[in-house]
Design a protein around this motif. Sequence first.
Motif, PDB file in Angstrom:
ATOM      1  N   THR A  46       5.653   9.039   2.838  1.00 35.54           N
ATOM      2  CA  THR A  46       5.921   8.194   4.004  1.00 35.54           C
ATOM      3  C   THR A  46       5.181   8.712   5.235  1.00 35.54           C
ATOM      4  O   THR A  46       4.543   7.943   5.953  1.00 35.54           O
ATOM      5  N   ALA A  47       5.248  10.011   5.459  1.00 33.87           N
ATOM      6  CA  ALA A  47       4.545  10.597   6.606  1.00 33.87           C
ATOM      7  C   ALA A  47       3.039  10.386   6.487  1.00 33.87           C
ATOM      8  O   ALA A  47       2.373  10.047   7.471  1.00 33.87           O
ATOM      9  N   PHE A  48       2.495  10.550   5.294  1.00 39.05           N
ATOM     10  CA  PHE A  48       1.060  10.356   5.080  1.00 39.05           C
ATOM     11  C   PHE A  48       0.647   8.919   5.355  1.00 39.05           C
ATOM     12  O   PHE A  48      -0.364   8.669   6.025  1.00 39.05           O
ATOM     13  N   MET A  49       1.406   7.951   4.865  1.00 41.59           N
ATOM     14  CA  MET A  49       1.044   6.543   5.050  1.00 41.59           C
ATOM     15  C   MET A  49       1.153   6.133   6.523  1.00 41.59           C
ATOM     16  O   MET A  49       0.301   5.395   7.023  1.00 41.59           O
ATOM     17  N   ILE A  50       2.167   6.606   7.212  1.00 42.25           N
ATOM     18  CA  ILE A  50       2.299   6.282   8.640  1.00 42.25           C
ATOM     19  C   ILE A  50       1.171   6.943   9.429  1.00 42.25           C
ATOM     20  O   ILE A  50       0.571   6.324  10.317  1.00 42.25           O
ATOM     21  N   TRP A  51       0.823   8.176   9.099  1.00 41.93           N
ATOM     22  CA  TRP A  51      -0.300   8.854   9.751  1.00 41.93           C
ATOM     23  C   TRP A  51      -1.608   8.125   9.455  1.00 41.93           C
ATOM     24  O   TRP A  51      -2.466   7.969  10.338  1.00 41.93           O
ATOM     25  N   LEU A  52      -1.765   7.637   8.218  1.00 38.60           N
ATOM     26  CA  LEU A  52      -2.964   6.905   7.845  1.00 38.60           C
ATOM     27  C   LEU A  52      -3.059   5.589   8.620  1.00 38.60           C
ATOM     28  O   LEU A  52      -4.143   5.211   9.074  1.00 38.60           O
ATOM     29  N   CYS A  53      -1.934   4.910   8.790  1.00 32.69           N
ATOM     30  CA  CYS A  53      -1.921   3.678   9.595  1.00 32.69           C
ATOM     31  C   CYS A  53      -2.337   3.980  11.034  1.00 32.69           C
ATOM     32  O   CYS A  53      -3.125   3.244  11.628  1.00 32.69           O
ATOM     33  N   TRP A  54      -1.811   5.062  11.593  1.00 36.17           N
ATOM     34  CA  TRP A  54      -2.166   5.426  12.966  1.00 36.17           C
ATOM     35  C   TRP A  54      -3.647   5.788  13.069  1.00 36.17           C
ATOM     36  O   TRP A  54      -4.336   5.383  14.006  1.00 36.17           O
ATOM     37  N   SER A  55      -4.153   6.544  12.102  1.00 33.26           N
ATOM     38  CA  SER A  55      -5.569   6.911  12.115  1.00 33.26           C
ATOM     39  C   SER A  55      -6.458   5.681  12.015  1.00 33.26           C
ATOM     40  O   SER A  55      -7.491   5.592  12.675  1.00 33.26           O
ATOM     41  N   CYS A  56      -6.053   4.736  11.207  1.00 27.92           N
ATOM     42  CA  CYS A  56      -6.798   3.482  11.086  1.00 27.92           C
ATOM     43  C   CYS A  56      -6.764   2.722  12.405  1.00 27.92           C
ATOM     44  O   CYS A  56      -7.777   2.198  12.851  1.00 27.92           O
ATOM     45  N   TYR A  57      -5.601   2.673  13.041  1.00 23.52           N
ATOM     46  CA  TYR A  57      -5.440   1.963  14.312  1.00 23.52           C
ATOM     47  C   TYR A  57      -6.344   2.532  15.394  1.00 23.52           C
ATOM     48  O   TYR A  57      -6.871   1.805  16.226  1.00 23.52           O
ATOM     49  N   THR A  58      -6.526   3.841  15.377  1.00 22.23           N
ATOM     50  CA  THR A  58      -7.358   4.481  16.393  1.00 22.23           C
ATOM     51  C   THR A  58      -8.847   4.420  16.075  1.00 22.23           C
ATOM     52  O   THR A  58      -9.654   5.009  16.791  1.00 22.23           O
ATOM     53  N   GLY A  59      -9.209   3.712  14.988  1.00 19.38           N
ATOM     54  CA  GLY A  59     -10.611   3.430  14.720  1.00 19.38           C
ATOM     55  C   GLY A  59     -11.332   4.373  13.785  1.00 19.38           C
ATOM     56  O   GLY A  59     -12.555   4.334  13.703  1.00 19.38           O
ATOM     57  N   LYS A  60     -10.632   5.193  13.067  1.00 17.16           N
ATOM     58  CA  LYS A  60     -11.284   6.099  12.126  1.00 17.16           C
ATOM     59  C   LYS A  60     -11.686   5.310  10.873  1.00 17.16           C
ATOM     60  O   LYS A  60     -10.860   4.727  10.189  1.00 17.16           O
ATOM     61  N   VAL A  61     -12.974   5.287  10.584  1.00 18.65           N
ATOM     62  CA  VAL A  61     -13.491   4.488   9.477  1.00 18.65           C
ATOM     63  C   VAL A  61     -12.958   4.994   8.136  1.00 18.65           C
ATOM     64  O   VAL A  61     -12.591   4.212   7.262  1.00 18.65           O
TER      65      VAL A  61
END
Length: 125
Positions: A46-61
């Motif tokens: 859960t922590a990984f997926m939420i962190w991944l969503c945030w990283s995606c939101y901030t524009g990390k390809v």
Amino acid sequence: MHTDAQIQGGLRIVSALLGTLAVLYALSFLLGLLSTGFSLIQTAQTAFMIWLCWSCYTGKVWARVLLALLLIVFGIAAVLAGVHWRGGIGTVTGILGAIEIVGAVSLFAIPQVNAYFEYVAQQVS
């Protein structure tokens, strides 16, 4: 060059998609917590997926690509499980799997989403 309207539209779509994913994973964690108790693996997932969503939101390809791949894999697995289970829970599982697949495709296929990610990439670099 993209217009402000395209970028704003992409921001809304990306926010809705990633926010929905984060909420779904958080709800899944809470349901697992209530039904089976604490699980370190589920907490990490859960922590990984939420962190991944945030990283995606901030524009990390890399996060956008990894999230899309994971959503496709999880979506296919959920659709297959839904077909196997049948009934009410199977239908819900299949629908959630289809939503994950559509979400993965929309991270790359919607022009406004691409405009948003291009805009964010310019701001970060």
